[in-house]
Design an enzyme around this catalytic site. Structure first.
Site, PDB file in Angstrom:
ATOM      1  N   SER A  60       1.160  -0.797   3.104  1.00 61.62           N
ATOM      2  CA  SER A  60       2.547  -0.469   3.390  1.00 61.62           C
ATOM      3  C   SER A  60       3.303  -1.691   3.921  1.00 61.62           C
ATOM      4  O   SER A  60       3.347  -2.724   3.269  1.00 61.62           O
ATOM      5  CB  SER A  60       2.587   0.704   4.381  1.00 61.62           C
ATOM      6  OG  SER A  60       3.862   1.272   4.449  1.00 61.62           O
ATOM      7  N   ASP A  63       1.583   5.718  -0.570  1.00 60.67           N
ATOM      8  CA  ASP A  63       1.345   4.930   0.638  1.00 60.67           C
ATOM      9  C   ASP A  63      -0.137   4.618   0.882  1.00 60.67           C
ATOM     10  O   ASP A  63      -0.963   5.513   1.030  1.00 60.67           O
ATOM     11  CB  ASP A  63       1.919   5.709   1.819  1.00 60.67           C
ATOM     12  CG  ASP A  63       1.685   5.047   3.151  1.00 60.67           C
ATOM     13  OD1 ASP A  63       1.459   3.829   3.187  1.00 60.67           O
ATOM     14  OD2 ASP A  63       1.736   5.759   4.173  1.00 60.67           O
TER      15      ASP A  63
END
Length: 299
Positions: A39, A160
Protein backbone atom coordinates in the site's frame (compact mmCIF):
# COMPACT_ATOMS: atom_id res chain seq x y z
CA UNK A 1 25.23 -3.92 2.09
CA UNK A 2 24.06 -7.39 1.11
CA UNK A 3 21.28 -9.63 2.44
CA UNK A 4 19.41 -6.65 3.95
CA UNK A 5 15.75 -5.91 3.33
CA UNK A 6 13.81 -2.69 3.82
CA UNK A 7 10.25 -3.52 4.90
CA UNK A 8 7.70 -0.71 4.63
CA UNK A 9 4.30 -0.81 6.31
CA UNK A 10 1.33 0.94 4.70
CA UNK A 11 -1.05 3.23 6.53
CA UNK A 12 -2.48 5.71 4.05
CA UNK A 13 -1.57 9.29 4.88
CA UNK A 14 0.48 8.10 7.85
CA UNK A 15 2.96 7.29 5.12
CA UNK A 16 4.20 10.87 5.60
CA UNK A 17 6.27 9.42 8.43
CA UNK A 18 7.89 6.88 6.10
CA UNK A 19 8.50 9.64 3.55
CA UNK A 20 10.59 11.49 6.14
CA UNK A 21 12.54 8.37 7.09
CA UNK A 22 13.36 7.54 3.46
CA UNK A 23 14.42 11.09 2.64
CA UNK A 24 16.88 10.88 5.53
CA UNK A 25 18.19 7.65 4.05
CA UNK A 26 18.65 9.31 0.67
CA UNK A 27 20.38 12.30 2.22
CA UNK A 28 22.83 9.92 3.89
CA UNK A 29 23.32 7.71 0.81
CA UNK A 30 21.76 4.74 2.58
CA UNK A 31 20.58 2.56 -0.29
CA UNK A 32 19.22 -0.77 0.88
CA UNK A 33 19.35 -3.31 -1.98
CA UNK A 34 15.95 -4.92 -1.33
CA UNK A 35 12.72 -2.97 -0.74
CA UNK A 36 9.28 -4.46 -0.11
CA UNK A 37 6.15 -2.54 0.71
CA UNK A 38 2.39 -2.80 0.93
CA UNK A 39 0.00 0.00 0.00
CA UNK A 40 1.48 3.37 1.04
CA UNK A 41 4.71 1.53 1.80
CA UNK A 42 4.96 0.53 -1.86
CA UNK A 43 4.22 4.10 -2.96
CA UNK A 44 6.97 5.49 -0.74
CA UNK A 45 9.36 2.70 -1.64
CA UNK A 46 9.14 3.30 -5.38
CA UNK A 47 10.32 6.92 -5.03
CA UNK A 48 13.12 5.78 -2.72
CA UNK A 49 14.33 3.26 -5.30
CA UNK A 50 14.13 5.96 -7.99
CA UNK A 51 16.22 8.22 -5.70
CA UNK A 52 13.62 10.98 -5.93
CA UNK A 53 14.34 12.77 -2.68
CA UNK A 54 11.37 14.94 -1.71
CA UNK A 55 8.90 13.40 -4.17
CA UNK A 56 6.91 11.61 -1.46
CA UNK A 57 6.69 14.86 0.49
CA UNK A 58 5.15 16.60 -2.50
CA UNK A 59 2.70 13.78 -3.16
CA UNK A 60 1.54 13.28 0.43
CA UNK A 61 1.95 16.69 2.08
CA UNK A 62 1.62 19.22 -0.71
CA UNK A 63 -1.15 17.41 -2.58
CA UNK A 64 -2.76 15.61 0.35
CA UNK A 65 -5.32 18.37 0.80
CA UNK A 66 -6.13 18.57 -2.92
CA UNK A 67 -9.87 17.99 -3.54
CA UNK A 68 -9.08 15.20 -6.01
CA UNK A 69 -6.93 13.32 -3.47
CA UNK A 70 -9.49 12.57 -0.76
CA UNK A 71 -13.16 13.41 -1.27
CA UNK A 72 -16.09 12.50 0.95
CA UNK A 73 -18.45 13.67 -1.79
CA UNK A 74 -16.90 11.20 -4.22
CA UNK A 75 -17.18 8.53 -1.55
CA UNK A 76 -20.93 9.09 -1.41
CA UNK A 77 -21.44 9.24 -5.16
CA UNK A 78 -18.89 6.74 -6.49
CA UNK A 79 -17.81 4.77 -3.40
CA UNK A 80 -14.26 6.02 -3.89
CA UNK A 81 -12.73 7.94 -1.01
CA UNK A 82 -9.30 8.29 -2.59
CA UNK A 83 -8.98 9.68 -6.11
CA UNK A 84 -7.11 6.71 -7.51
CA UNK A 85 -6.87 8.14 -11.05
CA UNK A 86 -5.47 11.35 -9.61
CA UNK A 87 -2.98 9.58 -7.32
CA UNK A 88 -1.77 6.93 -9.77
CA UNK A 89 -2.06 8.75 -13.08
CA UNK A 90 -2.18 12.53 -12.86
CA UNK A 91 0.34 12.86 -10.02
CA UNK A 92 3.06 10.47 -11.30
CA UNK A 93 2.61 11.35 -14.98
CA UNK A 94 2.00 15.11 -14.81
CA UNK A 95 2.12 16.95 -11.49
CA UNK A 96 4.95 15.15 -9.63
CA UNK A 97 6.55 13.01 -12.36
CA UNK A 98 7.87 9.63 -11.33
CA UNK A 99 11.35 8.91 -12.70
CA UNK A 100 10.74 5.46 -14.13
CA UNK A 101 13.99 5.43 -16.08
CA UNK A 102 16.09 5.87 -12.93
CA UNK A 103 13.90 3.32 -11.13
CA UNK A 104 14.35 0.84 -13.99
CA UNK A 105 18.13 1.10 -14.03
CA UNK A 106 18.66 0.47 -10.31
CA UNK A 107 19.94 -2.87 -9.07
CA UNK A 108 17.57 -2.66 -6.09
CA UNK A 109 15.02 -5.46 -5.96
CA UNK A 110 11.63 -3.82 -5.45
CA UNK A 111 8.73 -6.01 -4.33
CA UNK A 112 5.09 -4.97 -4.09
CA UNK A 113 2.64 -6.90 -1.94
CA UNK A 114 -0.94 -7.25 -3.23
CA UNK A 115 -3.90 -9.45 -2.31
CA UNK A 116 -5.38 -11.91 -4.79
CA UNK A 117 -9.14 -11.69 -4.31
CA UNK A 118 -9.78 -15.16 -5.74
CA UNK A 119 -7.45 -16.97 -3.36
CA UNK A 120 -7.47 -14.59 -0.41
CA UNK A 121 -3.66 -14.85 -0.33
CA UNK A 122 -0.81 -12.42 -0.89
CA UNK A 123 0.57 -12.07 -4.40
CA UNK A 124 3.95 -10.40 -4.90
CA UNK A 125 5.37 -8.58 -7.90
CA UNK A 126 9.00 -7.73 -8.49
CA UNK A 127 9.03 -7.39 -12.27
CA UNK A 128 7.54 -4.38 -13.98
CA UNK A 129 7.74 -4.50 -17.78
CA UNK A 130 6.98 -0.81 -18.15
CA UNK A 131 5.92 2.33 -16.33
CA UNK A 132 2.19 1.59 -16.62
CA UNK A 133 2.52 -1.89 -15.13
CA UNK A 134 4.47 -0.55 -12.14
CA UNK A 135 1.88 2.15 -11.44
CA UNK A 136 -0.97 -0.32 -11.87
CA UNK A 137 0.53 -2.85 -9.46
CA UNK A 138 1.22 -0.17 -6.83
CA UNK A 139 -2.33 1.07 -7.33
CA UNK A 140 -3.62 -2.45 -6.73
CA UNK A 141 -1.56 -2.69 -3.53
CA UNK A 142 -3.16 0.59 -2.39
CA UNK A 143 -6.78 -0.22 -3.29
CA UNK A 144 -8.58 -0.37 0.03
CA UNK A 145 -11.76 -2.45 0.29
CA UNK A 146 -15.05 -0.54 0.22
CA UNK A 147 -13.39 2.77 -0.70
CA UNK A 148 -11.56 1.84 -3.93
CA UNK A 149 -12.20 -0.52 -6.85
CA UNK A 150 -10.27 -3.73 -7.40
CA UNK A 151 -7.60 -3.89 -10.10
CA UNK A 152 -7.40 -6.49 -12.87
CA UNK A 153 -3.83 -7.40 -13.83
CA UNK A 154 -2.39 -10.40 -15.63
CA UNK A 155 -5.48 -12.53 -15.01
CA UNK A 156 -5.75 -11.65 -11.33
CA UNK A 157 -8.20 -9.49 -9.40
CA UNK A 158 -6.14 -7.54 -6.90
CA UNK A 159 -6.63 -5.30 -3.88
CA UNK A 160 -4.75 -3.83 -0.92
CA UNK A 161 -1.57 -5.71 -0.08
CA UNK A 162 -2.02 -4.70 3.54
CA UNK A 163 -4.88 -7.17 3.90
CA UNK A 164 -2.87 -10.37 3.59
CA UNK A 165 0.69 -9.16 4.21
CA UNK A 166 0.65 -5.78 5.97
CA UNK A 167 4.23 -6.06 7.32
CA UNK A 168 5.93 -8.11 4.58
CA UNK A 169 8.98 -9.22 6.54
CA UNK A 170 8.30 -12.87 5.72
CA UNK A 171 8.76 -12.51 1.96
CA UNK A 172 11.95 -10.53 2.56
CA UNK A 173 13.32 -13.45 4.57
CA UNK A 174 12.18 -15.92 1.91
CA UNK A 175 14.14 -13.93 -0.64
CA UNK A 176 17.31 -14.48 1.38
CA UNK A 177 17.63 -11.34 3.49
CA UNK A 178 19.19 -12.06 6.87
CA UNK A 179 18.64 -8.58 8.27
CA UNK A 180 15.58 -6.35 8.04
CA UNK A 181 15.06 -2.63 8.47
CA UNK A 182 11.36 -2.24 9.27
CA UNK A 183 9.56 1.11 9.10
CA UNK A 184 6.22 1.20 10.90
CA UNK A 185 3.55 3.90 10.72
CA UNK A 186 2.05 3.04 14.11
CA UNK A 187 3.30 3.70 17.62
CA UNK A 188 4.76 0.91 19.73
CA UNK A 189 2.04 -1.01 21.55
CA UNK A 190 -0.57 -0.72 18.80
CA UNK A 191 -2.73 -3.83 18.44
CA UNK A 192 -5.11 -4.18 15.51
CA UNK A 193 -8.70 -5.08 16.29
CA UNK A 194 -11.10 -7.23 14.28
CA UNK A 195 -13.05 -5.52 11.49
CA UNK A 196 -16.70 -4.95 12.25
CA UNK A 197 -19.60 -5.80 9.97
CA UNK A 198 -18.61 -9.31 9.01
CA UNK A 199 -22.07 -10.00 7.62
CA UNK A 200 -21.75 -7.00 5.28
CA UNK A 201 -18.28 -7.99 4.09
CA UNK A 202 -19.44 -11.53 3.35
CA UNK A 203 -22.36 -10.12 1.40
CA UNK A 204 -20.38 -7.48 -0.49
CA UNK A 205 -17.65 -9.91 -1.49
CA UNK A 206 -19.80 -13.01 -1.93
CA UNK A 207 -18.07 -13.66 -5.26
CA UNK A 208 -14.77 -13.77 -3.39
CA UNK A 209 -15.44 -15.67 -0.14
CA UNK A 210 -11.74 -16.31 0.53
CA UNK A 211 -11.08 -12.59 0.23
CA UNK A 212 -13.87 -11.81 2.71
CA UNK A 213 -12.37 -14.36 5.07
CA UNK A 214 -8.95 -12.73 4.70
CA UNK A 215 -10.47 -9.35 5.58
CA UNK A 216 -12.03 -10.71 8.74
CA UNK A 217 -8.75 -12.37 9.76
CA UNK A 218 -6.54 -9.42 8.89
CA UNK A 219 -6.08 -8.40 12.52
CA UNK A 220 -4.78 -11.87 13.37
CA UNK A 221 -2.09 -11.74 10.68
CA UNK A 222 -1.12 -8.18 11.54
CA UNK A 223 -0.68 -8.91 15.23
CA UNK A 224 1.23 -12.10 14.45
CA UNK A 225 3.58 -10.14 12.21
CA UNK A 226 4.13 -7.60 14.98
CA UNK A 227 5.36 -10.46 17.16
CA UNK A 228 7.49 -11.80 14.32
CA UNK A 229 9.20 -8.43 13.96
CA UNK A 230 9.64 -8.16 17.72
CA UNK A 231 11.37 -11.54 17.90
CA UNK A 232 13.63 -10.63 14.98
CA UNK A 233 14.50 -7.35 16.70
CA UNK A 234 15.35 -9.13 19.95
CA UNK A 235 17.55 -11.54 17.98
CA UNK A 236 19.42 -8.66 16.36
CA UNK A 237 17.99 -9.51 12.95
CA UNK A 238 15.69 -6.50 12.60
CA UNK A 239 16.08 -2.77 13.11
CA UNK A 240 12.76 -1.04 13.75
CA UNK A 241 11.92 2.59 13.10
CA UNK A 242 8.47 3.64 14.26
CA UNK A 243 6.85 6.89 15.45
CA UNK A 244 8.14 7.68 18.94
CA UNK A 245 5.78 10.57 19.58
CA UNK A 246 2.02 9.91 19.65
CA UNK A 247 0.43 10.01 16.22
CA UNK A 248 -1.96 12.83 15.38
CA UNK A 249 -2.49 11.79 11.78
CA UNK A 250 -5.15 9.36 10.56
CA UNK A 251 -5.15 7.14 7.48
CA UNK A 252 -7.28 9.75 5.67
CA UNK A 253 -5.66 12.90 7.06
CA UNK A 254 -6.00 16.05 4.90
CA UNK A 255 -4.49 18.66 7.23
CA UNK A 256 -1.29 19.86 5.60
CA UNK A 257 0.33 21.06 8.83
CA UNK A 258 -0.19 17.70 10.52
CA UNK A 259 1.18 15.84 7.50
CA UNK A 260 4.17 18.17 7.34
CA UNK A 261 4.98 17.67 11.01
CA UNK A 262 4.67 13.89 10.66
CA UNK A 263 7.15 14.00 7.77
CA UNK A 264 9.56 16.06 9.89
CA UNK A 265 9.04 13.61 12.75
CA UNK A 266 9.97 10.70 10.50
CA UNK A 267 13.09 12.47 9.26
CA UNK A 268 14.29 13.54 12.70
CA UNK A 269 13.56 10.22 14.36
CA UNK A 270 15.46 8.41 11.59
CA UNK A 271 18.36 10.80 12.24
CA UNK A 272 18.18 10.00 15.96
CA UNK A 273 18.59 6.30 15.07
CA UNK A 274 21.52 6.97 12.73
CA UNK A 275 24.39 5.67 14.87
CA UNK A 276 22.61 2.44 15.81
CA UNK A 277 21.41 1.95 12.25
CA UNK A 278 24.95 2.40 10.95
CA UNK A 279 26.20 -0.32 13.26
CA UNK A 280 23.30 -2.58 12.30
CA UNK A 281 24.03 -2.18 8.61
CA UNK A 282 27.78 -2.32 9.20
CA UNK A 283 28.23 0.73 7.04
CA UNK A 284 31.57 2.52 7.17
CA UNK A 285 32.04 6.21 7.91
CA UNK A 286 32.28 7.10 4.24
CA UNK A 287 28.86 5.61 3.52
CA UNK A 288 27.15 7.67 6.22
CA UNK A 289 29.42 10.72 6.54
CA UNK A 290 27.23 13.02 8.57
CA UNK A 291 24.49 10.86 10.02
CA UNK A 292 25.26 11.58 13.66
CA UNK A 293 25.17 15.32 12.99
CA UNK A 294 22.07 15.49 10.81
CA UNK A 295 19.07 16.45 12.93
CA UNK A 296 16.96 18.71 10.75
CA UNK A 297 14.99 17.95 7.62
CA UNK A 298 15.15 20.14 4.55
CA UNK A 299 12.13 20.17 2.28
Amino acid sequence: MEDIGLVLEGGGMRGAYTAGVLDFFLDQDIHIPYVVGASAGACNGSSYVAKQRGRNYKVIVEYGSHPEYISYKRMLTKRQLFGMDFIFDKLPNQLVPFDYETFRTQETRFVVSTTDMKTGKPLYYDRFPDRDSLLKIIRASSSLPMVAPSIHYDGHVLMDGGITDPIPIGISKEHGNKKQVVVFTRNDGYIKGRMKGGWYLNRKYKQFPLFAKALLERHIRYNQQLQQVKKAEEAGEAFVIRPLRPLKVSRIERNRDRLHHLYIQGYEEAAAHADRLERFLQVNEQAVPSARHQVGAKI
